[in-house]
Enzyme design. Sequence first.
Site, PDB file in Angstrom:
ATOM      1  N   ARG A  18       0.500 -34.022  -1.681  1.00  0.00           N
ATOM      2  CA  ARG A  18      -0.425 -35.128  -1.868  1.00  0.00           C
ATOM      3  C   ARG A  18      -1.003 -35.096  -3.286  1.00  0.00           C
ATOM      4  NH1 ARG A  18      -5.174 -32.693   2.118  1.00  0.00           N
ATOM      5  NH2 ARG A  18      -5.914 -31.043   0.707  1.00  0.00           N
ATOM      6  N   ASN A  92       2.264 -27.039  -9.913  1.00  0.00           N
ATOM      7  CA  ASN A  92       1.106 -27.923  -9.766  1.00  0.00           C
ATOM      8  C   ASN A  92       0.056 -27.396  -8.797  1.00  0.00           C
ATOM      9  OD1 ASN A  92      -0.318 -30.715  -9.627  1.00  0.00           O
ATOM     10  ND2 ASN A  92       0.331 -30.343  -7.508  1.00  0.00           N
ATOM     11  N   TYR A 160     -12.897 -21.658 -12.361  1.00  0.00           N
ATOM     12  CA  TYR A 160     -11.741 -22.555 -12.468  1.00  0.00           C
ATOM     13  C   TYR A 160     -11.274 -22.649 -13.913  1.00  0.00           C
ATOM     14  CZ  TYR A 160      -9.032 -26.899 -11.999  1.00  0.00           C
ATOM     15  OH  TYR A 160      -8.028 -27.850 -12.022  1.00  0.00           O
TER      16      TYR A 160
END
Length: 266
Positions: A18, A92, A160
């Site tokens: 997705r 990804n 992150y």
Amino acid sequence: MARFDLTGRKALVTGGARGIGAGIAEALASAGASVMIGDVLAEPGRETAARIAVTGVQAGFVPLDVTRDESWAEAVAATGSVLGGFDILVNNAGIEITSLLADIDAADLRRMFDVNVIGTALGMKHAFRAMRPAANGKGGAIVNISSVAATIAFPAIAGYSATKSAVDRLTRVGALESGKLGYGVRVNCLYPGLVPTQMGMQLADDLVAAGLWPTTEAAVTDVIGQTPLGRLGDVTDMADAVLFLCSDAARFITGAGLPVDGGMGM
């Protein structure tokens, strides 16, 4: 346009069930590549593969936990078997857990490093082993998805940002090793800006929960205000950039990071 023709190429896209990953898989397929979706999300992954297959392009799904060596080995083997080869990897898959440094949780930090850093490193490992001449490979292209967070300071995403900075470094070392050892694999990375996917909007919500902005709309508006092109990114913006880096139009590009952030990181 012929340079963007990926007919005959065989691609594995991690986190392709997705969001940005699905958009990347669809863009590669639209350029003629066969595509394998690798993800821990089985049902959405199969649905994305089926949607691509309807267009007449060969596509499949393989369960892939990017943090596990053996899962990578199985996914790469399945890609080669089902698609008849393997010469494009798009790393990804990634996660983001928002936290102020004063509140950071070690377990959350380790989880991000496991998925974003170890997952990317293992992907490069298995792609190199499959694509290099010693394995009868014909070379190929790897695109790692980093983030604009690797190029700017932004609150509540220190962990992150650290992982995505590591992705940048992995990319450059991987490109150097591939070149010096004659693997024939180009390795580049992308720095996406904020895209309003489920993950992107969760970040905006988390920034509000951390007390940094009064509303989600205010957080998004501020991000747009820091972006010279004056808008958020779109999945197709990222997918088209990956398509370029995988194509022959980028044949002399390796070890590079491509900002696709509307100028936010400049």
